[in-house]
Design an enzyme around this catalytic site. Structure first.
Site, PDB file in Angstrom:
ATOM      1  CD  GLU A 119      38.551 -31.247  -0.347  1.00 29.05           C
ATOM      2  OE1 GLU A 119      39.215 -30.304  -0.816  1.00 29.05           O
ATOM      3  OE2 GLU A 119      38.846 -32.435  -0.530  1.00 29.05           O
ATOM      4  NE  ARG A 168      42.411 -26.028   1.536  1.00 28.82           N
ATOM      5  CZ  ARG A 168      42.834 -26.859   0.635  1.00 28.82           C
ATOM      6  NH1 ARG A 168      43.888 -26.558  -0.079  1.00 28.82           N
ATOM      7  NH2 ARG A 168      42.208 -27.977   0.441  1.00 28.82           N
ATOM      8  CG  HIS A 184      48.364 -27.367   0.931  1.00 27.93           C
ATOM      9  ND1 HIS A 184      48.695 -28.692   1.068  1.00 27.93           N
ATOM     10  CD2 HIS A 184      47.225 -27.329   0.169  1.00 27.93           C
ATOM     11  CE1 HIS A 184      47.788 -29.438   0.433  1.00 27.93           C
ATOM     12  NE2 HIS A 184      46.904 -28.626  -0.135  1.00 27.93           N
ATOM     13  NE  ARG A 226      45.012 -25.172  -4.331  1.00 28.85           N
ATOM     14  CZ  ARG A 226      44.812 -26.405  -3.850  1.00 28.85           C
ATOM     15  NH1 ARG A 226      44.109 -27.274  -4.543  1.00 28.85           N
ATOM     16  NH2 ARG A 226      45.322 -26.776  -2.712  1.00 28.85           N
ATOM     17  CB  SER A 271      57.079 -37.597 -13.740  1.00 25.61           C
ATOM     18  OG  SER A 271      57.648 -37.596 -12.443  1.00 25.61           O
ATOM     19  CG  HIS A 319      45.716 -28.054   4.122  1.00 21.38           C
ATOM     20  ND1 HIS A 319      45.004 -28.451   5.229  1.00 21.38           N
ATOM     21  CD2 HIS A 319      45.074 -28.596   3.058  1.00 21.38           C
ATOM     22  CE1 HIS A 319      43.988 -29.204   4.850  1.00 21.38           C
ATOM     23  NE2 HIS A 319      44.005 -29.308   3.526  1.00 21.38           N
TER      24      HIS A 319
HETATM   25  P1  FAD Z   1      53.961 -32.286  -9.172  1.00 16.77           P
HETATM   26  O1  FAD Z   1      52.964 -33.366  -9.071  1.00 16.77           O
HETATM   27  O2  FAD Z   1      54.475 -31.745  -7.907  1.00 16.77           O
HETATM   28  O3  FAD Z   1      55.192 -32.809 -10.023  1.00 16.77           O
HETATM   29  C1  FAD Z   1      56.369 -32.035 -10.127  1.00 16.77           C
HETATM   30  C2  FAD Z   1      57.389 -32.802 -10.942  1.00 16.77           C
HETATM   31  O4  FAD Z   1      58.422 -31.919 -11.357  1.00 16.77           O
HETATM   32  C3  FAD Z   1      58.077 -33.934 -10.211  1.00 16.77           C
HETATM   33  O5  FAD Z   1      58.178 -35.035 -11.080  1.00 16.77           O
HETATM   34  C4  FAD Z   1      59.478 -33.385  -9.945  1.00 16.77           C
HETATM   35  O6  FAD Z   1      60.493 -34.369  -9.875  1.00 16.77           O
HETATM   36  C5  FAD Z   1      59.662 -32.545 -11.174  1.00 16.77           C
HETATM   37  N1  FAD Z   1      60.680 -31.511 -11.025  1.00 16.77           N
HETATM   38  C6  FAD Z   1      60.631 -30.382 -10.277  1.00 16.77           C
HETATM   39  N2  FAD Z   1      61.770 -29.682 -10.412  1.00 16.77           N
HETATM   40  C7  FAD Z   1      62.552 -30.383 -11.264  1.00 16.77           C
HETATM   41  C8  FAD Z   1      63.858 -30.193 -11.789  1.00 16.77           C
HETATM   42  N3  FAD Z   1      64.617 -29.127 -11.455  1.00 16.77           N
HETATM   43  N4  FAD Z   1      64.368 -31.121 -12.623  1.00 16.77           N
HETATM   44  C9  FAD Z   1      63.639 -32.219 -12.960  1.00 16.77           C
HETATM   45  N5  FAD Z   1      62.410 -32.452 -12.499  1.00 16.77           N
HETATM   46  C10 FAD Z   1      61.867 -31.541 -11.660  1.00 16.77           C
HETATM   47  N6  FAD Z   1      45.098 -30.667  -5.134  1.00 16.77           N
HETATM   48  C11 FAD Z   1      43.836 -31.035  -5.442  1.00 16.77           C
HETATM   49  O7  FAD Z   1      43.277 -30.577  -6.444  1.00 16.77           O
HETATM   50  N7  FAD Z   1      43.178 -31.924  -4.658  1.00 16.77           N
HETATM   51  C12 FAD Z   1      43.728 -32.475  -3.544  1.00 16.77           C
HETATM   52  O8  FAD Z   1      43.112 -33.289  -2.879  1.00 16.77           O
HETATM   53  C13 FAD Z   1      45.044 -32.081  -3.186  1.00 16.77           C
HETATM   54  N8  FAD Z   1      45.615 -32.568  -2.063  1.00 16.77           N
HETATM   55  C14 FAD Z   1      46.936 -32.263  -1.814  1.00 16.77           C
HETATM   56  C15 FAD Z   1      47.554 -32.856  -0.725  1.00 16.77           C
HETATM   57  C16 FAD Z   1      48.907 -32.620  -0.496  1.00 16.77           C
HETATM   58  C17 FAD Z   1      49.583 -33.265   0.695  1.00 16.77           C
HETATM   59  C18 FAD Z   1      49.627 -31.781  -1.364  1.00 16.77           C
HETATM   60  C19 FAD Z   1      51.085 -31.528  -1.142  1.00 16.77           C
HETATM   61  C20 FAD Z   1      49.002 -31.171  -2.432  1.00 16.77           C
HETATM   62  C21 FAD Z   1      47.652 -31.405  -2.676  1.00 16.77           C
HETATM   63  N9  FAD Z   1      46.993 -30.819  -3.749  1.00 16.77           N
HETATM   64  C22 FAD Z   1      45.711 -31.185  -4.046  1.00 16.77           C
HETATM   65  C23 FAD Z   1      47.733 -29.992  -4.719  1.00 16.77           C
HETATM   66  C24 FAD Z   1      48.111 -30.857  -5.928  1.00 16.77           C
HETATM   67  O9  FAD Z   1      48.450 -32.148  -5.494  1.00 16.77           O
HETATM   68  C25 FAD Z   1      49.279 -30.275  -6.695  1.00 16.77           C
HETATM   69  O10 FAD Z   1      49.062 -28.915  -6.944  1.00 16.77           O
HETATM   70  C26 FAD Z   1      49.448 -30.988  -8.026  1.00 16.77           C
HETATM   71  O11 FAD Z   1      49.524 -32.371  -7.826  1.00 16.77           O
HETATM   72  C27 FAD Z   1      50.699 -30.494  -8.733  1.00 16.77           C
HETATM   73  O12 FAD Z   1      50.913 -31.282  -9.861  1.00 16.77           O
HETATM   74  P2  FAD Z   1      52.068 -30.889 -10.872  1.00 16.77           P
HETATM   75  O13 FAD Z   1      51.985 -31.856 -11.986  1.00 16.77           O
HETATM   76  O14 FAD Z   1      51.990 -29.452 -11.180  1.00 16.77           O
HETATM   77  O15 FAD Z   1      53.431 -31.077 -10.029  1.00 16.77           O
HETATM   78  C1  SIN Z   2      42.869 -31.663   1.076  1.00 13.81           C
HETATM   79  O1  SIN Z   2      42.607 -32.830   0.808  1.00 13.81           O
HETATM   80  O2  SIN Z   2      42.493 -31.086   2.092  1.00 13.81           O
HETATM   81  C2  SIN Z   2      43.706 -30.915   0.127  1.00 13.81           C
HETATM   82  C3  SIN Z   2      42.885 -30.542  -1.020  1.00 13.81           C
HETATM   83  C4  SIN Z   2      43.582 -29.516  -1.840  1.00 13.81           C
HETATM   84  O3  SIN Z   2      44.657 -29.054  -1.496  1.00 13.81           O
HETATM   85  O4  SIN Z   2      42.995 -29.149  -2.857  1.00 13.81           O
END
Ligand code: FAD
Ligand code: SIN
Length: 539
Positions: A115, A291, A352, A387, A10, A243
């Site tokens: 960035e 990075r 990260h 990335r 989600s 990171h």
């Molecule tokens: P997620 O948002 O991680 O969602 C994963 C989902 O899968 C969750 O709902 C979880 O419960 C579910 N799930 C996993 N395994 C299971 C399972 N076995 N059963 C049921 N459900 C499961 N990226 C940018 O582009 N810009 C930014 O500024 C940035 N800043 C970041 C800062 C931080 C601190 C972090 C950690 C990451 C950042 N990133 C950023 C990276 C980016 O946030 C993520 O790569 C992105 O949000 C991933 O989205 P997603 O939908 O793939 O997974």
């Molecule tokens: C950050 O805000 O520095 C993270 C950005 C990213 O992971 O893309």
């Protein structure tokens, strides 16, 4: 349970896809599963923002493409890069229509940040909590959509393929099909089978494989491990992005607080413990180099100085502006006694982002039919060996959209599609005979600690052949012990996650061992240079 579209995850990828297929097919059922609460995702913690070509006077698609390719260090798929950069702007406009708010300048134009590795200002953001805002908007839209059901606290254990029907499935099996998943309902403690026409994995990253990570505890690489077990293709796992600037807080466990790169984009300077602004020794782009370069430079400074962190100096910055852009960071620092206008912030690199993952094509299709993957769990070819900051939220939306386009076609318009045939298939229930309730949690928690330590110490920012060999030997043992436990113990999220993380650790080490060169995020002192033979490692 049966559904037309099954979405695991989600975060930004899962919710974007669910919303799109549900709106396009109002008569079809869409089920979203998530292992904890609906908003506990990597998405929620994204700070810096989302990259997109917005300023058409100074910026261009060509520049964003070029920056992405340079960061990716020769391994990006150029076609994928072009798709993401060009289609990304449309996806950002969509999420704005769905209610996401990004900061604006006084003249009403979007405020664009910068960035590491970006040649222009192109990052839309909501203060320093961009992901939280995007997740909020998506969840509100999804909850208002009548044919989407969000199931929280369901842990997906495995995807169902012909293997579960009693057929031998190997990597060489030509048409592995996904029929849905087995999932542990954490309310009833029972494993259910959920049959689906189309399944999308959007399970996010795997930072928890390391001792220090910016990722929340849900980031355990479950999707990648499930696909690998199901004999699907996994790519480029050696490229783990560290990171450069996670807040250094000795004694804290679990997720490290991020100090967004946007702070350096606004002028903050990295200093070693002697107070020296060291980045100019490493790269002409100084603190805003990509990075991999900044993280390695910090690692080197820490090793030279025998320290556990370096400093991020914001003291010279305009504090009114800082407070406006980074209220969350300001508050967090104050809560631990750091006034950023007077004190420097102790920072250190932390795991990260996983650049590799489940191998997908340009329509987010995996190597298993009826199974798509989007977001951080997928390897689309965008990131290559490293990335570019703020490209992942963009990638997640672009490929969630592409998965939607392809799968609504598949489910609706292909005559006699395989899903209709599948109704005659009798998928067995999950078998629990011979297993008992876990007696000693210590067996799981201790193995997890060992895994995180060995990955951080042997498979971190700098690697060597000896460290990788040691890591593999220890992983073998952890794998053996955990498989024994798995065969005799009732499935729990803790045990399943440990098993998945050991698989992910294995995939990272194996891919790192195959790469006889240093490129992007993979740096091995035994092979310090780039090889001429540029290739992706697929397992
Ligand atoms: P997620 O948002 O991680 O969602 C994963 C989902 O899968 C969750 O709902 C979880 O419960 C579910 N799930 C996993 N395994 C299971 C399972 N076995 N059963 C049921 N459900 C499961 N990226 C940018 O582009 N810009 C930014 O500024 C940035 N800043 C970041 C800062 C931080 C601190 C972090 C950690 C990451 C950042 N990133 C950023 C990276 C980016 O946030 C993520 O790569 C992105 O949000 C991933 O989205 P997603 O939908 O793939 O997974
Ligand atoms: C950050 O805000 O520095 C993270 C950005 C990213 O992971 O893309």
């Amino acid at each position: 349970m049966q559904t037309d579209f099954l979405v695991i995850g989600s975060g930004i990828a899962g919710l974007t896809y669910a919303l799109k297929v549900a709106r396009h097919c109002p008569d079809k059922r869409v089920m979203v599963f998530t292992k904890t609460t609906s908003d506990e995702t990597n998405t929620k913690y994204a700070q810096g923002g989302i990259a997109g070509v917005w300023d058409n006077e100074n910026d261009s698609f060509e520049k964003h493409i070029e920056d992405t390719l340079v960061a990716g260090d020769g391994l990006c798929n150029e076609h994928t890069v072009e798709i993401v950069v060009k289609e990304g702007v449309k996806r950002i406009k969509e999420i704005i229509e769905w209610g996401a708010r990004f900061d604006k300048e006084p003249d009403g134009e979007y405020a664009l940040g910068k960035e590491g590795g970006h040649s222009e200002f192109r990052i839309l953001h909501h203060k320093d909590v961009t992901g939280k805002e995007m997740e909020r908007a998506l969840l509100e839209a999804v909850k208002a959509q009548p044919n989407i059901e969000i199931n929280t606290h369901w842990f997906v254990v495995d995807i169902i393929t012909q293997h579960h029907l009693g057929y031998l499935v190997t990597k060489a099996t030509p048409d592995i099909k996904c029929f849905g998943v087995y999932a542990l309902n954490l309310h009833s403690k029972k494993i259910e089978k959920i049959e689906a026409g189309i399944t999308l994995l959007a399970t996010g990253g795997n930072g928890q494989v390391y001792r220090t990570t910016t990722n929340p505890v849900i980031a355990t690489g479950d999707g990648v491990a499930m696909v690998y077990r199901a004999k699907g293709r996994i790519e480029n796992m050696e490229f783990i992005q560290f990171h450069p600037t996670a807040l250094y807080e000795p004694g804290t466990k679990g997720q490290a607080f991020l100090i967004t790169e946007a702070v350096r984009g606004d002028g903050a300077i990295l200093r070693n413990t002697d107070g020296e602004a060291f980045m100019e020794k490493y790269d002409t782009r100084k603190d805003l180099a990509p990075r991999d370069i900044v993280a390695r430079a910090i690692d080197n400074e820490m090793k030279k100085g025998g320290t556990e962190h370096v400093w991020l100096d914001c003291r010279h910055m305009d504090m009114e502006k800082f407070l406006h852009h980074f209220p969350n960071i300001h508050e967090k620092c104050l809560s631990i006694g750091i006034d950023v206008s007077k004190n420097m912030i102790p920072v250190a690199p932390a795991a990260h982002y996983s650049c590799g993952g489940i191998k997908t094509d340009e329509w987010a299709r995996t190597s298993i039919s009826h199974l798509y993957a989007a977001g951080e769990c997928a390897s689309t070819g965008l990131h290559g060996a490293n990335r570019l900051a703020s490209n992942s939220l963009l990638e997640a939306m672009v490929f969630a959209h592409r998965a939607y386009e392809d799968s609504v076609y598949k489910i609706n318009e292909v005559p006699g599609n395989e899903w209709s045939n599948r109704k005659n298939i009798n998928i067995p229930d999950w078998r629990t005979e011979g297993t008992t309730a876990p007696k000693e949690m210590i067996l799981i928690t201790q193995s997890l600690k060992e895994l995180q330590l060995l990955m951080s110490d042997y498979v971190g920012i700098v690697r060597t052949n000896t460290r990788l060999e040691r890591a593999m030997r220890r992983l073998d043992l952890l794998h053996l012990e955990t498989e024994e436990l798995y065969k005799t113990t009732e499935v729990s999220p803790q045990l399943s996650q440990l098993r998945n993380m050991i698989t992910v650790g294995y995939l990272i080490v194996k891919s790192a061992q195959f790469r006889h060169e240093s490129r992007g995020l993979h740096y091995n002192t035994d092979y310090p240079f780039k090889s001429e033979l540029v290739q992706n490692i697929v397992l």
